[in-house]
Scaffold this motif. Structure first.
Motif, PDB file in Angstrom:
ATOM      1  N   GLU A   1       0.830  -1.204   0.000  1.00 17.72           N
ATOM      2  CA  GLU A   1       0.000   0.000   0.000  1.00 17.72           C
ATOM      3  C   GLU A   1       0.862   1.250   0.000  1.00 17.72           C
ATOM      4  O   GLU A   1       0.519   2.264  -0.647  1.00 17.72           O
ATOM      5  CB  GLU A   1      -0.923  -0.019   1.214  1.00 17.72           C
ATOM      6  CG  GLU A   1      -2.021  -1.069   1.124  1.00 17.72           C
ATOM      7  CD  GLU A   1      -2.875  -1.110   2.377  1.00 17.72           C
ATOM      8  OE1 GLU A   1      -2.453  -0.463   3.378  1.00 17.72           O
ATOM      9  OE2 GLU A   1      -3.932  -1.758   2.360  1.00 17.72           O
ATOM     10  N   THR A   2       1.997   1.199   0.720  1.00 15.79           N
ATOM     11  CA  THR A   2       2.917   2.338   0.703  1.00 15.79           C
ATOM     12  C   THR A   2       3.499   2.556  -0.681  1.00 15.79           C
ATOM     13  O   THR A   2       3.592   3.688  -1.173  1.00 15.79           O
ATOM     14  CB  THR A   2       4.044   2.107   1.719  1.00 15.79           C
ATOM     15  OG1 THR A   2       3.496   1.834   3.006  1.00 15.79           O
ATOM     16  CG2 THR A   2       4.951   3.325   1.800  1.00 15.79           C
TER      17      THR A   2
ATOM     18  N   GLY B   1       0.986   4.090  -2.938  1.00 18.29           N
ATOM     19  CA  GLY B   1       0.889   5.535  -2.729  1.00 18.29           C
ATOM     20  C   GLY B   1       1.953   6.287  -3.506  1.00 18.29           C
ATOM     21  O   GLY B   1       1.670   7.344  -4.121  1.00 18.29           O
TER      22      GLY B   1
ATOM     23  N   LEU C   1      -0.812   8.732   2.686  1.00 19.50           N
ATOM     24  CA  LEU C   1      -1.542   7.539   2.274  1.00 19.50           C
ATOM     25  C   LEU C   1      -2.995   7.647   2.696  1.00 19.50           C
ATOM     26  O   LEU C   1      -3.331   8.262   3.720  1.00 19.50           O
ATOM     27  CB  LEU C   1      -0.918   6.284   2.889  1.00 19.50           C
ATOM     28  CG  LEU C   1       0.529   5.976   2.483  1.00 19.50           C
ATOM     29  CD1 LEU C   1       1.004   4.712   3.198  1.00 19.50           C
ATOM     30  CD2 LEU C   1       0.622   5.782   0.969  1.00 19.50           C
TER      31      LEU C   1
END
Length: 370
Positions: free
Chosen positions: A226-227, A230, A356
């Motif tokens: 997910e990072t 982003g 995020l």
């Protein structure tokens, strides 16, 4: 009976007849005087009655007929000879079918205004038609290789480089979006796989530790993914702004410049053709008008050419600055993710001020957008 008595008696019937006739005439005169007095008494009570002496030339009647807004329809009352009402004109209220009434209110004259607007539009259409015809003829002659074309070699090479750069950046943007979509599916799969491992670690006591290790690993990969997503989305957003806004605005200016160049060449060709022809009282005004139009379009062309040169210079500087930062972001984020360095990956996001989205949120809040 004496003769005098008989003569008196014989003349008595005649005297009686005379006396009766005289009495009748007196009675008729009394009746006429009474009718005259009654008419004179009723005259002031008539509605809007007016007495106007009738003259031989009728000027007074004409003046009354053409009077102001309180005009009345008149008629002459005839009578027998000697009637005192002879020469009296009675005035009655105006009725339809007579003279037209005068209407009050503002008067708006629209004929001249409408005519001026129509003439202005007609003149604009005429100028547009002439300009379109000249430009179309110029473009066709250039494509057929018959007409001359004004070319700024340095500026044209910069424009071609810009168009080629836009195509390559559009391809890069398409691949980055494809990568983000596919990697998003991988992250979602890792999340589901981690949840499945966690459930099995609870249900299978004999493999509790093994399922637990894999569950923790997948959850960590999901978080790091997910990072990375982003960082990739930030890269996509920046490149998209560069391609579809900054470069596109410059290409719109280039399009205006190219249109001005076609107009300039069209009027230049037209002036050259007129200068090659004879000079007489008919052609000299046309040449002067063509010279004026040529000068106007030349100034417009030079102005847009200078504007495009400045925009290309600033665009090149901005492009280098933006892409330098975005390529550094993309490299560090991808390297840190696949190296498993969670701390370095978080530092990359802090370096570029990337926030995020919280899990389950579809977009930024109203406060974040302000």
């Amino acid at each position: 009976m004496s003769e005098s008595t008989m003569s008196a008696a014989g003349e008595a019937p005649g005297l009686a007849a005379v006396s009766h006739t005289a009495a009748a005439e007196m009675h008729a005169q009394d009746s006429e005087s009474e009718s005259e007095e009654s008419e004179m008494a009723e005259a002031p009570a008539r509605d809007s009655a007016a007495e106007i002496p009738v003259t031989s030339n009728g000027e007074d009647v004409k003046h009354m007929m053409t009077g102001g807004p309180t005009l009345k329809e008149t008629r002459i009352v005839s009578s027998s000879y000697g009637n005192p009402s002879e020469g009296i004109i009675e005035a009655e209220p105006y009725r339809a079918g007579g003279l037209k009434s005068i209407q009050s209110g503002p008067v708006v004259i629209t004929d001249d205004i409408s005519k001026n607007i129509a003439l202005e539009k007609l003149e604009q259409v005429k100028k547009w038609s002439i300009s379109t015809y000249k430009c179309t003829r110029q473009v066709l002659s250039e494509r057929l290789g018959r007409g001359s074309k004004t070319v700024d070699l340095e500026l044209e090479s910069q424009i071609e480089i810009l168009r080629d750069t836009k195509k390559r950046y559009e391809n890069l943007l398409r691949l980055a979006r494809q990568m983000a979509t596919q990697f998003y599916q991988v992250v979602q799969t890792q999340r589901q796989l981690g949840d499945a491992f966690g459930e099995l670690s609870v249900k299978s006591l004999e493999l509790h530790e093994e399922f637990g290790y894999n569950a923790e690993t997948q959850k960590l990969l999901c978080k790091n993914g997910e990072t990375l997503l982003g960082a990739i989305n930030f890269f996509i957003s920046s490149v998209n702004t560069l391609v579809n806004k900054t470069i596109e605005d410059t290409l719109i200016a280039v399009k205006h410049y190219e249109n001005a160049r076609i107009e300039y060449d069209a009027y230049r060709t037209d002036l050259e053709e007129l200068n090659l022809g004879p000079r007489d009282a008919v052609t000299i005004p046309k040449i002067e008008q063509s010279q004026l139009q040529f000068q106007i379009h030349k100034e417009k062309f030079d102005k847009l050419r200078g504007s495009v040169s400045v925009k290309l210079k600033f665009l090149d500087e901005n492009k280098i600055k933006v892409m330098h930062n975005q390529l550094l972001l993309f490299h560090n984020a991808v390297s840190a993710y696949f190296a498993g360095n969670q701390h370095q990956l978080e530092q990359v996001l802090k370096q570029f001020h990337i926030k995020l989205k919280a899990p389950g949120s579809d977009g930024p809040s109203w406060l974040e957008e302000q």
